[in-house]
Design a protein around this motif. Structure first.
Motif, PDB file in Angstrom:
ATOM      1  N   ALA A 298       0.834  -1.204   0.000  1.00  0.00           N
ATOM      2  CA  ALA A 298       0.000   0.000   0.000  1.00  0.00           C
ATOM      3  C   ALA A 298       0.873   1.261   0.000  1.00  0.00           C
ATOM      4  CB  ALA A 298      -0.929  -0.016   1.210  1.00  0.00           C
ATOM      5  N   LEU A 299       1.945   1.241   0.796  1.00  0.00           N
ATOM      6  CA  LEU A 299       2.845   2.386   0.848  1.00  0.00           C
ATOM      7  C   LEU A 299       3.666   2.535  -0.436  1.00  0.00           C
ATOM      8  CD1 LEU A 299       4.209   2.092   4.512  1.00  0.00           C
ATOM      9  CD2 LEU A 299       2.530   3.737   3.631  1.00  0.00           C
ATOM     10  N   SER A 300       3.711   1.497  -1.252  1.00  0.00           N
ATOM     11  CA  SER A 300       4.504   1.542  -2.477  1.00  0.00           C
ATOM     12  C   SER A 300       3.846   2.358  -3.584  1.00  0.00           C
ATOM     13  CB  SER A 300       4.744   0.113  -2.998  1.00  0.00           C
ATOM     14  OG  SER A 300       5.567  -0.616  -2.118  1.00  0.00           O
ATOM     15  N   TYR A 301       2.597   2.781  -3.380  1.00  0.00           N
ATOM     16  CA  TYR A 301       1.893   3.494  -4.442  1.00  0.00           C
ATOM     17  C   TYR A 301       2.627   4.759  -4.856  1.00  0.00           C
ATOM     18  CZ  TYR A 301      -1.520   6.508  -6.694  1.00  0.00           C
ATOM     19  OH  TYR A 301      -2.137   7.359  -7.572  1.00  0.00           O
ATOM     20  N   ARG A 302       3.011   5.577  -3.894  1.00  0.00           N
ATOM     21  CA  ARG A 302       3.669   6.851  -4.230  1.00  0.00           C
ATOM     22  C   ARG A 302       5.047   6.642  -4.846  1.00  0.00           C
ATOM     23  NH1 ARG A 302       3.214  10.910   0.723  1.00  0.00           N
ATOM     24  NH2 ARG A 302       4.092  12.329  -0.842  1.00  0.00           N
ATOM     25  N   PRO A 303       5.902   5.768  -4.313  1.00  0.00           N
ATOM     26  CA  PRO A 303       7.174   5.513  -4.991  1.00  0.00           C
ATOM     27  C   PRO A 303       7.001   4.949  -6.390  1.00  0.00           C
ATOM     28  CG  PRO A 303       7.279   4.751  -2.725  1.00  0.00           C
ATOM     29  CD  PRO A 303       5.846   5.115  -2.991  1.00  0.00           C
ATOM     30  N   ALA A 304       6.003   4.071  -6.576  1.00  0.00           N
ATOM     31  CA  ALA A 304       5.774   3.516  -7.914  1.00  0.00           C
ATOM     32  C   ALA A 304       5.298   4.600  -8.872  1.00  0.00           C
ATOM     33  CB  ALA A 304       4.744   2.381  -7.833  1.00  0.00           C
ATOM     34  N   ARG A 305       4.420   5.466  -8.411  1.00  0.00           N
ATOM     35  CA  ARG A 305       3.948   6.566  -9.263  1.00  0.00           C
ATOM     36  C   ARG A 305       5.100   7.506  -9.602  1.00  0.00           C
ATOM     37  NH1 ARG A 305      -0.525  10.634  -6.892  1.00  0.00           N
ATOM     38  NH2 ARG A 305       1.291  11.193  -5.628  1.00  0.00           N
ATOM     39  N   ASN A 306       5.991   7.707  -8.649  1.00  0.00           N
ATOM     40  CA  ASN A 306       7.142   8.585  -8.895  1.00  0.00           C
ATOM     41  C   ASN A 306       8.039   8.044 -10.002  1.00  0.00           C
ATOM     42  OD1 ASN A 306       9.163  10.768  -8.014  1.00  0.00           O
ATOM     43  ND2 ASN A 306      10.352   8.893  -7.744  1.00  0.00           N
ATOM     44  N   LEU A 307       8.175   6.704 -10.065  1.00  0.00           N
ATOM     45  CA  LEU A 307       9.021   6.109 -11.102  1.00  0.00           C
ATOM     46  C   LEU A 307       8.584   6.520 -12.501  1.00  0.00           C
ATOM     47  CD1 LEU A 307       9.611   2.408  -9.965  1.00  0.00           C
ATOM     48  CD2 LEU A 307      11.329   4.204 -10.195  1.00  0.00           C
ATOM     49  N   PHE A 308       7.304   6.625 -12.707  1.00  0.00           N
ATOM     50  CA  PHE A 308       6.784   6.889 -14.053  1.00  0.00           C
ATOM     51  C   PHE A 308       6.318   8.333 -14.224  1.00  0.00           C
ATOM     52  CE2 PHE A 308       6.232   2.382 -13.102  1.00  0.00           C
ATOM     53  CZ  PHE A 308       6.938   1.830 -14.165  1.00  0.00           C
ATOM     54  N   SER A 309       6.696   9.181 -13.285  1.00  0.00           N
ATOM     55  CA  SER A 309       6.355  10.590 -13.377  1.00  0.00           C
ATOM     56  C   SER A 309       7.398  11.348 -14.188  1.00  0.00           C
ATOM     57  CB  SER A 309       6.244  11.194 -11.975  1.00  0.00           C
ATOM     58  OG  SER A 309       6.131  12.593 -12.032  1.00  0.00           O
ATOM     59  N   ARG A 310       6.958  12.306 -14.958  1.00  0.00           N
ATOM     60  CA  ARG A 310       7.898  13.140 -15.698  1.00  0.00           C
ATOM     61  C   ARG A 310       8.730  14.003 -14.758  1.00  0.00           C
ATOM     62  NH1 ARG A 310       4.326  15.484 -20.828  1.00  0.00           N
ATOM     63  NH2 ARG A 310       3.953  13.456 -21.833  1.00  0.00           N
ATOM     64  N   ARG A 311       8.224  14.237 -13.558  1.00  0.00           N
ATOM     65  CA  ARG A 311       8.952  15.016 -12.556  1.00  0.00           C
ATOM     66  C   ARG A 311       9.524  14.093 -11.494  1.00  0.00           C
ATOM     67  NH1 ARG A 311       4.846  20.193 -11.597  1.00  0.00           N
ATOM     68  NH2 ARG A 311       4.827  20.925 -13.768  1.00  0.00           N
ATOM     69  N   GLN A 312      10.081  13.007 -11.931  1.00  0.00           N
ATOM     70  CA  GLN A 312      10.644  12.015 -11.026  1.00  0.00           C
ATOM     71  C   GLN A 312      11.662  12.644 -10.084  1.00  0.00           C
ATOM     72  OE1 GLN A 312      12.946   9.033 -13.024  1.00  0.00           O
ATOM     73  NE2 GLN A 312      13.426   7.892 -11.162  1.00  0.00           N
ATOM     74  N   ILE A 313      11.515  12.354  -8.802  1.00  0.00           N
ATOM     75  CA  ILE A 313      12.500  12.777  -7.811  1.00  0.00           C
ATOM     76  C   ILE A 313      13.286  11.549  -7.375  1.00  0.00           C
ATOM     77  CG2 ILE A 313      11.194  14.759  -6.987  1.00  0.00           C
ATOM     78  CD1 ILE A 313      10.187  13.067  -4.686  1.00  0.00           C
ATOM     79  N   MET A 314      14.471  11.771  -6.843  1.00  0.00           N
ATOM     80  CA  MET A 314      15.280  10.637  -6.427  1.00  0.00           C
ATOM     81  C   MET A 314      15.704  10.796  -4.981  1.00  0.00           C
ATOM     82  SD  MET A 314      18.837  11.343  -8.497  1.00  0.00           S
ATOM     83  CE  MET A 314      19.871  12.776  -8.141  1.00  0.00           C
ATOM     84  N   ASN A 315      15.970   9.657  -4.340  1.00  0.00           N
ATOM     85  CA  ASN A 315      16.485   9.625  -2.972  1.00  0.00           C
ATOM     86  C   ASN A 315      15.605  10.400  -2.007  1.00  0.00           C
ATOM     87  OD1 ASN A 315      18.686   8.128  -3.916  1.00  0.00           O
ATOM     88  ND2 ASN A 315      19.840   9.974  -4.409  1.00  0.00           N
ATOM     89  N   SER A 316      14.331  10.033  -1.987  1.00  0.00           N
ATOM     90  CA  SER A 316      13.376  10.681  -1.096  1.00  0.00           C
ATOM     91  C   SER A 316      12.556   9.636  -0.349  1.00  0.00           C
ATOM     92  CB  SER A 316      12.429  11.605  -1.880  1.00  0.00           C
ATOM     93  OG  SER A 316      13.144  12.665  -2.473  1.00  0.00           O
ATOM     94  N   SER A 317      12.115   9.999   0.844  1.00  0.00           N
ATOM     95  CA  SER A 317      11.256   9.134   1.646  1.00  0.00           C
ATOM     96  C   SER A 317       9.854   9.712   1.670  1.00  0.00           C
ATOM     97  CB  SER A 317      11.803   9.014   3.073  1.00  0.00           C
ATOM     98  OG  SER A 317      13.096   8.479   3.080  1.00  0.00           O
ATOM     99  N   PHE A 318       8.871   8.839   1.642  1.00  0.00           N
ATOM    100  CA  PHE A 318       7.480   9.269   1.654  1.00  0.00           C
ATOM    101  C   PHE A 318       6.823   9.046   3.016  1.00  0.00           C
ATOM    102  CE2 PHE A 318       8.417   8.343  -2.799  1.00  0.00           C
ATOM    103  CZ  PHE A 318       7.981   9.510  -3.403  1.00  0.00           C
ATOM    104  N   ASP A 319       7.578   8.520   3.965  1.00  0.00           N
ATOM    105  CA  ASP A 319       7.061   8.356   5.321  1.00  0.00           C
ATOM    106  C   ASP A 319       8.224   8.483   6.280  1.00  0.00           C
ATOM    107  OD1 ASP A 319       7.965   5.449   6.318  1.00  0.00           O
ATOM    108  OD2 ASP A 319       7.536   5.356   4.182  1.00  0.00           O
TER     109      ASP A 319
END
Length: 472
Positions: A298-319
């Motif tokens: 469930a928590l993987s949703y935001r990191p997975a969405r980030n992978l395919f985002s044109r504004r991909q960020i790297m080395n970040s935590s979502f929690d």
């Protein structure tokens, strides 16, 4: 449930756990030896000042409840002791629940350090160690075979590490698409290693081939992690070889080693290494692992969405617990290496003919005749941040002034982070200045003639001569 465990990963789990314990040991050792100057009570970015303005819910940490340098040292050295115990296989001597608790201790302790580490702990491999360390809690010991769900989640981490790094490159600097980034990277990377000079001087066609192979390993091979064996094992082995190549070419803390550790968990050694009779997993353990898996997916949703985002960020935590994170490295590559060189003088008033003596750092380039050393997986945090300072003064705004102040005071803990201090501790300089230089590798002919690995050119003043009029 027969599907819950997989005997063929018994040996892979064993190697994974011992290697992860070794990384934990390096991380805690670095924290114990460097914290006083960086985040201690008299450090450049003190923890007490940080926790006073950041609530527990945003940065959960034992140090939110209490902080003293003695308590931090206790936490760091306790982490070292736990890591040594795990490295020696103490978890295998305990009941399943006891082994899980033993793996939980270093995770809690290191989370407490990272969440108050501020700028000094803002690197992607901190979150990578925490995310992997959390899963290690549920990987089991000799009382049960490795759970399939946890093995899958470890592959999910490895996928994000590699695929995220591949995507950030393709979306970032055009030199990755032109296959030319390695024309510059070995010279401008944060902390070159002893072989980086040689890697830099490899033929350009080989550099282009390296980049192409990197794209294949990071954009194609990760998908194969989720295919049947032996394809998944072959994909993991290719990743391990690639990471070992990177280990040889530079100092990237434990990033490469953590990637290797994760890849080991994919290897299928067969059932020969497993006990002849594999005990069944207890029901409570199955329930806990399934619940954790559901939570992490469930928590993987935001990191997975980030992978395919044109504004991909790297080395970040979502929690704030760093349970599922996003990774990536070198979306852009510097073409020019600029180094901040710090100097001091004993003169009461700087003159044109004043003698300025240079401070030498352990890892970052300084003396042009000094060959870069190998430090990874150990992380020289101040040296890394000095590289960022060379990119832009904005990266150093919060800590560079306090660094200069402590050099002017002859602060013992700060001086211990350096390789060479040109002034006695009890007779610090009257003034400190910082100058920006451009560093380039010498040619083979220049190296043979002068013994210099680098040549440097003065660029501009970074900090004018500065003094303190009274003690801090």
């Amino acid at each position: 449930m027969e599907w819950f465990t997989a005997d063929q990963y018994w040996l892979g789990r064993l190697v994974f756990q011992r290697a992860l314990a070794a990384v934990y040991l390096v991380a805690f050792l670095g924290a114990a030896l460097q914290f006083r100057a960086l985040i201690g009570e008299r450090g450049m970015l003190p923890v007490p000042r940080y926790v006073a303005r950041v609530p527990f819910r945003k940065a959960p940490s034992l140090f939110q409840l209490h902080y003293s340098d003695r308590f931090f040292a206790l936490v760091a050295w306790t982490g070292c002791a736990c890591a040594l115990a795990l490295l020696a296989g103490a978890d295998a001597l305990l009941p399943l629940w006891g082994g899980m608790l033993l793996w939980l201790v270093p995770w809690v302790l290191y989370l407490s350090i990272v969440n108050v580490g501020q700028t000094w702990y803002g690197f992607g491999w901190e979150s990578l160690l925490l995310e992997t360390g959390f899963l290690a809690v549920f990987l089991g010991n000799d009382e049960t075979a490795p759970p399939v769900l946890v093995l899958f989640l470890l592959r999910w981490i490895l996928f994000r590490v590699e695929f995220g790094a591949g995507l950030i490159k393709m979306r970032g600097d055009e030199c990755w698409r032109r296959l030319t980034c390695l024309y510059f990277h070995h010279e401008t990377q944060p902390m070159p290693g002893p072989l980086s000079w040689f890697f830099h001087h490899l033929p350009k066609p080989l550099h282009r081939a390296e980049v192409a192979a990197n794209h294949f390993t990071q954009l194609v091979v990760p998908v194969l992690l989720f295919t049947p064996q032996p394809i998944a094992t072959a994909a993991a082995c290719l990743m391990i070889v690639t990471q070992l190549w990177l280990v040889l070419s530079g100092n990237f803390s434990w990033l490469n080693w953590m990637t290797i550790v994760l890849a080991v968990s994919v290897l299928d050694f067969g059932s020969t290494a497993a006990p002849s009779h594999s005990p069944a997993a207890p029901l409570w353990y199955e329930v806990v692992v399934i619940a954790v898996t559901v939570l992490l997916l469930a928590l993987s949703y935001r990191p997975a969405r980030n992978l395919f985002s044109r504004r991909q960020i790297m080395n970040s935590s979502f929690d704030p617990l760093h349970l599922v994170n996003t990774y990536g490295a070198f979306g852009s590559v510097s073409r020019v290496r600029q180094e901040v060189v710090i100097e001091g003088t004993a003169d009461d008033k700087p003159r044109q003919d004043s003698e300025w003596r240079e401070y030498e750092f352990k890892g970052k380039p300084g003396d042009v005749r000094r060959r870069p050393r190998q430090f990874a997986p150990y992380h020289l945090r101040l040296d890394w941040m000095m590289w960022f300072a060379g990119l832009s003064p904005a990266y150093a705004r919060s800590w560079f002034g306090p660094l200069v102040e402590r050099l002017l005071e002859g602060d013992r803990d700060t001086l211990r982070l350096l390789r060479h201090v040109p002034f006695p501790q009890d007779a610090p300089p009257a003034y400190i200045r910082a100058r920006l230089y451009r560093y380039t590798y010498t040619s083979l002919r220049e190296l043979r003639a002068t013994g210099a690995w680098w040549e440097r050119t003065y660029v501009r003043e970074f900090l004018p001569p500065t003094r303190i009029d009274s003690p801090r």
